[in-house]
Design an enzyme around this catalytic site. Structure first.
Site, PDB file in Angstrom:
ATOM      1  N   GLU A  13       1.160  -1.161   0.254  1.00 41.59           N
ATOM      2  CA  GLU A  13       0.196   0.264   0.121  1.00 41.59           C
ATOM      3  C   GLU A  13       0.865   1.361  -0.187  1.00 41.59           C
ATOM      4  OE1 GLU A  13      -2.072  -1.415   3.145  1.00 41.59           O
ATOM      5  OE2 GLU A  13      -0.195  -0.942   5.023  1.00 41.59           O
ATOM      6  N   ASN A  15       2.310   9.528  -3.677  1.00 38.61           N
ATOM      7  CA  ASN A  15       3.442   9.149  -3.383  1.00 38.61           C
ATOM      8  C   ASN A  15       3.859   8.709  -5.350  1.00 38.61           C
ATOM      9  OD1 ASN A  15       6.268   8.267  -3.657  1.00 38.61           O
ATOM     10  ND2 ASN A  15       6.068   7.674  -1.796  1.00 38.61           N
ATOM     11  N   TYR A  17       5.998   0.684  -8.779  1.00 31.24           N
ATOM     12  CA  TYR A  17       5.380  -0.562  -8.907  1.00 31.24           C
ATOM     13  C   TYR A  17       4.952  -0.780  -9.981  1.00 31.24           C
ATOM     14  CZ  TYR A  17       6.285   0.801  -4.010  1.00 31.24           C
ATOM     15  OH  TYR A  17       6.545   1.475  -2.724  1.00 31.24           O
TER      16      TYR A  17
HETATM   17  C1  LIG Z   1      10.137   5.608  -4.714  1.00 32.31           C
HETATM   18  C2  LIG Z   1      11.770   5.260  -4.840  1.00 32.31           C
HETATM   19  C3  LIG Z   1      11.878   4.290  -4.020  1.00 32.31           C
HETATM   20  C4  LIG Z   1      12.109   5.265  -6.461  1.00 32.31           C
HETATM   21  O1  LIG Z   1      13.688   4.475  -6.460  1.00 32.31           O
HETATM   22  P1  LIG Z   1      14.525   4.874  -8.149  1.00 32.31           P
HETATM   23  O2  LIG Z   1      15.804   4.251  -7.854  1.00 32.31           O
HETATM   24  O3  LIG Z   1      14.166   6.763  -8.497  1.00 32.31           O
HETATM   25  O4  LIG Z   1      13.719   4.533  -8.561  1.00 32.31           O
HETATM   26  P2  LIG Z   1      14.798   3.586 -10.395  1.00 32.31           P
HETATM   27  O5  LIG Z   1      15.877   4.631 -10.817  1.00 32.31           O
HETATM   28  O6  LIG Z   1      14.479   2.263 -10.619  1.00 32.31           O
HETATM   29  O7  LIG Z   1      12.724   3.743 -11.936  1.00 32.31           O
HETATM   30  C5  LIG Z   1      11.995   2.953 -11.983  1.00 32.31           C
HETATM   31  C6  LIG Z   1      11.043   3.388 -12.816  1.00 32.31           C
HETATM   32  O8  LIG Z   1       9.744   4.106 -11.867  1.00 32.31           O
HETATM   33  C7  LIG Z   1       9.603   4.662 -12.210  1.00 32.31           C
HETATM   34  N1  LIG Z   1       9.937   6.140 -11.451  1.00 32.31           N
HETATM   35  C8  LIG Z   1      10.792   6.340 -10.236  1.00 32.31           C
HETATM   36  N2  LIG Z   1      11.074   7.864  -9.733  1.00 32.31           N
HETATM   37  C9  LIG Z   1      10.143   8.486 -10.288  1.00 32.31           C
HETATM   38  C10 LIG Z   1       9.757   9.820 -10.596  1.00 32.31           C
HETATM   39  N3  LIG Z   1      10.038  10.416  -9.759  1.00 32.31           N
HETATM   40  N4  LIG Z   1       8.584  10.456 -11.348  1.00 32.31           N
HETATM   41  C11 LIG Z   1       7.993   9.489 -11.806  1.00 32.31           C
HETATM   42  N5  LIG Z   1       8.478   8.015 -12.573  1.00 32.31           N
HETATM   43  C12 LIG Z   1       9.479   7.309 -11.643  1.00 32.31           C
HETATM   44  C13 LIG Z   1       9.576   5.035 -14.021  1.00 32.31           C
HETATM   45  O9  LIG Z   1       9.095   4.978 -14.647  1.00 32.31           O
HETATM   46  C14 LIG Z   1      11.130   4.293 -13.761  1.00 32.31           C
HETATM   47  O10 LIG Z   1      11.946   4.179 -14.490  1.00 32.31           O
HETATM   48  P3  LIG Z   1      12.822   5.220 -15.847  1.00 32.31           P
HETATM   49  O11 LIG Z   1      14.172   6.219 -15.094  1.00 32.31           O
HETATM   50  O12 LIG Z   1      13.705   4.208 -16.941  1.00 32.31           O
HETATM   51  O13 LIG Z   1      11.352   5.884 -16.167  1.00 32.31           O
HETATM   52  C15 LIG Z   1      12.480   6.666  -4.469  1.00 32.31           C
HETATM   53  O14 LIG Z   1      11.794   7.274  -4.953  1.00 32.31           O
HETATM   54  C16 LIG Z   1      12.035   6.786  -3.330  1.00 32.31           C
HETATM   55  O15 LIG Z   1      12.824   6.121  -2.843  1.00 32.31           O
HETATM   56  N6  LIG Z   1      11.512   7.155  -2.789  1.00 32.31           N
HETATM   57  C17 LIG Z   1      11.496   8.216  -1.467  1.00 32.31           C
HETATM   58  C18 LIG Z   1      10.788   6.838  -0.285  1.00 32.31           C
HETATM   59  C19 LIG Z   1       9.533   5.703  -0.479  1.00 32.31           C
HETATM   60  O16 LIG Z   1       8.589   7.102  -0.874  1.00 32.31           O
HETATM   61  N7  LIG Z   1       9.138   4.718  -0.563  1.00 32.31           N
HETATM   62  C20 LIG Z   1       8.085   4.286  -0.862  1.00 32.31           C
HETATM   63  C21 LIG Z   1       6.856   4.686   0.198  1.00 32.31           C
HETATM   64  S1  LIG Z   1       6.808   2.985   0.626  1.00 32.31           S
END
Ligand SMILES: CC(C)(COP(=O)(O)OP(=O)(O)OC[C@H]1O[C@@H](n2cnc3c(N)ncnc32)[C@H](O)[C@@H]1OP(=O)(O)O)[C@@H](O)C(=O)NCCC(=O)NCCS
Length: 169
Positions: free
Chosen positions: A122, A127, A134
């Site tokens: 969830e 976010n 996901y």
């Molecule tokens: C969510 C989170 C873990 C993503 O990590 P990340 O290493 O940046 O993700 P990735 O680089 O593997 O991204 C994979 C895909 O997700 C999507 N994505 C990731 N961040 C995105 C953003 N800010 N905006 C739009 N799409 C996004 C894209 O499709 C991306 O692929 P692409 O870069 O080829 O377009 C990171 O933003 C984070 O740590 N957020 C804060 C903590 C949080 O909210 N965690 C979830 C709560 S449980």
């Protein structure tokens, strides 16, 4: 990037990283200790850290976000026959480099190895980064919990991804 299981020695860095990310799930030190092996239910949890290999990064770079090369982590719970993703965090400076995707891939592989049916989670409706991640790895929206989160009040969006024999693809 190296993925490995977290140990008790990583907890302070995991908490530092998590505290710097307001949208991450926030846990107490006691909860982390139980998750990585100090508690009775540790066998049900997967706690993975992603770190750069020491020679690949300078000390200054290592200290920029979480220090010591840990750039992200994931926590999941095995609730046979499913897994629940409880948290996934990537350091701000390391985002959009595929690390979140790599961590989720490792969870899906672990789910496949334990003959599990699905991974569910969830997330706050607002976010966007997490929801896009996901959806990018195949999770589908399955529901909504009205006003599930507080401070601020917000709906939770529920996601689920079935786990095939091949795991992550
Ligand atoms: C969510 C989170 C873990 C993503 O990590 P990340 O290493 O940046 O993700 P990735 O680089 O593997 O991204 C994979 C895909 O997700 C999507 N994505 C990731 N961040 C995105 C953003 N800010 N905006 C739009 N799409 C996004 C894209 O499709 C991306 O692929 P692409 O870069 O080829 O377009 C990171 O933003 C984070 O740590 N957020 C804060 C903590 C949080 O909210 N965690 C979830 C709560 S449980």
């Amino acid at each position: 990037m190296n993925l490995r299981s977290a140990t008790a020695a990583d907890i302070s860095l995991l908490m530092e990283l998590e505290r710097a990310c307001p949208t991450a799930a926030h846990w107490t030190e006691r909860q982390y200790r139980q998750a990585v092996g100090g508690g009775s239910d540790s066998s049900e949890r997967l706690v993975l850290v992603a770190e750069v290999s020491p020679p690949a990064v300078s000390a200054a770079e290592r200290g920029r976000d979480s220090g010591y090369g840990i750039l992200g982590f994931l926590v999941a719970r095995h609730l046979t026959p499913e897994w629940e993703l409880e948290n996934v965090v990537v350091a701000p400076a390391a985002r959009r480099g595929g690390l979140g995707r790599q961590l989720l891939g490792a969870l899906l592989a672990a789910a496949s190895e334990t003959d599990s049916e699905a991974v569910f989670l969830e997330v706050r409706e607002s976010n966007t980064a997490a929801r896009k991640l996901y959806e990018r790895v195949g999770f589908e929206q399955t529901g909504r919990r009205k006003s599930y989160y507080t401070s601020p009040l917000e709906d939770a969006i529920l996601y689920r991804r079935n786990v095939g024999p091949s795991g992550f693809s």
